[in-house]
Structures are given as structure tokens and as C-alpha cells.
Scaffold this motif. Structure first.
Motif, short mmCIF file in Angstrom:
data_model
loop_
_atom_site.label_atom_id
_atom_site.label_comp_id
_atom_site.label_asym_id
_atom_site.label_seq_id
_atom_site.Cartn_x
_atom_site.Cartn_y
_atom_site.Cartn_z
N LYS A 110 83.87 -38.28 51.03
CA LYS A 110 84.21 -37.32 49.97
C LYS A 110 83.26 -37.38 48.78
O LYS A 110 82.89 -36.36 48.22
CB LYS A 110 85.65 -37.56 49.50
CG LYS A 110 86.69 -37.25 50.58
CD LYS A 110 88.09 -37.25 50.01
CE LYS A 110 89.13 -37.01 51.11
NZ LYS A 110 88.98 -35.71 51.77
N LYS A 111 82.84 -38.58 48.37
CA LYS A 111 81.99 -38.72 47.18
C LYS A 111 80.66 -39.37 47.55
O LYS A 111 80.62 -40.33 48.32
CB LYS A 111 82.70 -39.58 46.12
CG LYS A 111 83.94 -38.90 45.53
CD LYS A 111 84.74 -39.88 44.68
CE LYS A 111 83.98 -40.32 43.45
NZ LYS A 111 84.77 -41.26 42.62
N VAL A 112 79.57 -38.83 46.98
CA VAL A 112 78.24 -39.39 47.21
C VAL A 112 78.18 -40.85 46.76
O VAL A 112 77.48 -41.67 47.37
CB VAL A 112 77.18 -38.54 46.44
CG1 VAL A 112 75.85 -39.27 46.34
CG2 VAL A 112 76.97 -37.20 47.13
N GLU A 113 78.92 -41.18 45.71
CA GLU A 113 78.93 -42.54 45.18
C GLU A 113 79.46 -43.55 46.19
O GLU A 113 79.24 -44.76 46.05
CB GLU A 113 79.77 -42.62 43.90
CG GLU A 113 79.16 -41.93 42.69
CD GLU A 113 79.35 -40.41 42.71
OE1 GLU A 113 80.07 -39.91 43.60
OE2 GLU A 113 78.76 -39.74 41.85
N ASP A 114 80.17 -43.07 47.23
CA ASP A 114 80.76 -43.98 48.22
C ASP A 114 79.83 -44.25 49.40
O ASP A 114 80.20 -44.98 50.32
CB ASP A 114 82.08 -43.40 48.75
CG ASP A 114 83.15 -43.32 47.65
OD1 ASP A 114 83.09 -44.16 46.72
OD2 ASP A 114 84.02 -42.44 47.73
N LEU A 115 78.63 -43.65 49.39
CA LEU A 115 77.66 -43.91 50.47
C LEU A 115 77.22 -45.37 50.42
O LEU A 115 77.07 -45.96 49.34
CB LEU A 115 76.43 -43.02 50.32
CG LEU A 115 76.61 -41.52 50.60
CD1 LEU A 115 75.32 -40.78 50.27
CD2 LEU A 115 77.01 -41.26 52.04
N THR A 116 77.01 -45.97 51.58
CA THR A 116 76.52 -47.35 51.64
C THR A 116 75.02 -47.39 51.31
O THR A 116 74.35 -46.35 51.27
CB THR A 116 76.72 -47.94 53.04
OG1 THR A 116 75.89 -47.22 53.97
CG2 THR A 116 78.18 -47.85 53.48
#
Length: 314
Positions: A110-116
Motif C-alpha cells: 500500500k505505501k512506498v515507505e513499506d518497501l524493503t
């Protein structure tokens, strides 16, 4: 239906705004990087292209200062370097943001900030393809201007016949007249071969370091400017350690206007000069990289933060 259309319209507006913020932030980061790192970048290009002319980094630095001074010597090619870095970093960071969105959509995050960190590294890999197209012509001019005296010395037996100074626009016109538009893309394949794997490690190293430096209850975006600088320095160092042989080949092809394929140029360098020649200029590059990429990322992150706050509060 009207509500759905309005939601889509807002989403498109947000995407355009985010892309613009990444573009402007990357541009300002590129400007900061050039002014911090240009002198040592000039030394790097000279040592890569003409290794037999200089005994080392200090010798190259002193000879450049003595012969051409600070502005014409150490800051030679600053205008095209600014154009190159603004073009590269604005497109790179805008494409990076776009690739992050594509990856998050494909993986249903859902959020780009949650990409590894690995997913961000892959976004950097694909983003570098687009930035290579803007970087190649401008970096070609920059490298040629940085090593123009050495090229003329190699061509002519004495300094008395060295041609008059030429600027970035004059050199561009000269290339277009002699080789056409294709001449500005000399070294494109070696640029892409350098940039794509390089920026995988660049963004990967940056994001991994941010992850390691954050506190358990803290996001990567809130680690502060000092830790952001450390992460940027790590990303830049990893980038150059990985791509430096490819960068040496690219510099040779561009400065000497070689038509030989990059792999053949690399084999020739190893056979004629030894494998160590693929690392000529690494020392000034690493010395330059720490402050330059640290400044790049701090400028990028904080410009982005200021612009996001501005749009959210307006």
C-alpha cells in the motif's frame, strides 16, 4: 460514479505532485554534489584516462593547479557537470519514485515507505536506465573538458601547439558538426552498463544503512540529517567500489572518442596496462564520494520533506 472520478483525479494530481517534488529535490541535490565534489572528479577523470602522465593523486592535483589553476583546472567542466548532475539526479530520483510506485503496485504494497531495502534497490536499478539517457551526452562533454589538455598533449609533441581553450557549448557544436547527434551518445552502452548495477547498490546501500541506523520506534525518514549523511556516504562508496572498472572504460571511450566495444576496451586495458589500471583514480573518487553523496542525500531528503510539508499545509 462522480465520487470515483474525483478520487482518481486526486490520485493523478498526487502522482504528478510527487514526481515534481522528486524532480526538484533531485535537481538541487545534483547541484550540491557538483560543487562539493568537482575538483576530485577532475582528478579522477585525468588519472583514469592518462594513467602514465601522473605519479598519483597528489601529483595530478598539484600539476593541474600549477598548469591551469582552480577554475580552469580543478573546476574544468563545471557547467556541463552541473547540467549532467541536475539532468541525471532530477530524472534519476523522479524515475526512482515512479519505479517504487510500480513495484509497490505489482507487489500490492500500500505505501512506498513499506518497501524493503532490496525492493528499493531494484527500483534504483530500473530508474538508472532512464537517467543514463540524459547523463551520457552531458558527461561526455564534462569528461572531454576535464582532460582536454592531456588529449592535446598526447596528440601534439609540445605544449606550444596546444589549441586555444574551448567551452562546453563550443565543444558540443564541434561534436555535432563532426559526428552528428550520435557523437553525443558515445559511450552510452558503457554508461548504462555502469549505471544500472551501480544504482542497485547505491540505493540498496543507502536504504540498508538507514534501516540499520533507525531506532526501533523510528521510521527511516526520521533518522535525522547526520545519519542521513552517513547513509548517503555508504551508498556512494558502495556504488563506486562496484562500478569503478566500468567507469574507467566509459571515460576512455568518451575522452578518446573510441569506437571499440566496452568489453574489448576493458580487455585491452588489462592486457596492456594490467588490472590495476581499472582502478586508477579510485582514491580521489572515494575521498570525494563521502562528502558529495552525503550532501546529495541530505539536500534531496530535506528539500523533499519541506516541499511535502508545504503542499500538505497549503
Amino acid at each position: 460514479m462522480a465520487f470515483e472520478f474525483g478520487e482518481k483525479e486526486n490520485q493523478q494530481l498526487n502522482n504528478i505532485r510527487t514526481g515534481l517534488i522528486d524532480f526538484v529535490s533531485g535537481s538541487l541535490g545534483g547541484i550540491a554534489l557538483v560543487y562539493v565534489g568537482q575538483p576530485l572528479d577532475t582528478i579522477k577523470v585525468k588519472m583514469q584516462t592518462f594513467p602514465s602522465m601522473y605519479k598519483g593523486m597528489v601529483n595530478c592535483f598539484l600539476q593541474t593547479m600549477k598548469t591551469d589553476g582552480i577554475i580552469r583546472g580543478l573546476y574544468a567542466g563545471t557547467v556541463p557537470a552541473l547540467v549532467a548532475n541536475v539532468a541525471e539526479n532530477s530524472v534519476l530520483f523522479a524515475a526512482y519514485g515512479g519505479c517504487q510506485k510500480v513495484i509497490s503496485n505489482i507487489l500490492d504494497i500500500k505505501k512506498v515507505e513499506d518497501l524493503t531495502s532490496m525492493q528499493n534497490a531494484c527500483a534504483g536499478f530500473f530508474a538508472a536506465f532512464f537517467s543514463s539517457l540524459t547523463l551520457c551526452p552531458t558527461e561526455l562533454i564534462k569528461c572531454k573538458l576535464q582532460a582536454i589538455r592531456e588529449v592535446q598533449m598526447e596528440t601534439n609533441s609540445s605544449l606550444s601547439v596546444v589549441k586555444k581553450k574551448i567551452g562546453p557549448w563550443g565543444l558540443t557544436r564541434e561534436i555535432l558538426k563532426e559526428q552528428g547527434i550520435r557523437g553525443l551518445f558515445t559511450g552510452l552502452s558503457s554508461t548504462i552498463a555502469r549505471e544500472m548495477p551501480g544504482y542497485f547498490f547505491f540505493f540498496g546501500g543507502y536504504e540498508v544503512t538507514r534501516e540499520l541506523l533507525r531506532k526501533p520506534d523510528e521510521s527511516r525518514n526520521d533518522i535525522g540529517w547526520q545519519k542521513t549523511m552517513v547513509a548517503g556516504a555508504v551508498g556512494g562508496t558502495v556504488l563506486w567500489l562496484v562500478i569503478f572498472p566500468a567507469d574507467v572504460v566509459k571515460s576512455r571511450i568518451q575522452v578518446k572518442n573510441l569506437k571499440t566495444p566496452a568489453l574489448v576496451v576493458m580487455k585491452d586495458i588489462i592486457r596492456n596496462e594490467g588490472i590495476n589500471s581499472l582502478y586508477n583514480g579510485l582514491k580521489p573518487t572515494l575521498i570525494r564520494t563521502v562528502p558529495a553523496t552525503a550532501t546529495l542525500f541530505v539536500t534531496y531528503e530535506y528539500t523533499k520533506k519541506i516541499m511535502l510539508d508545504f503542499f500538505e499545509n497549503s
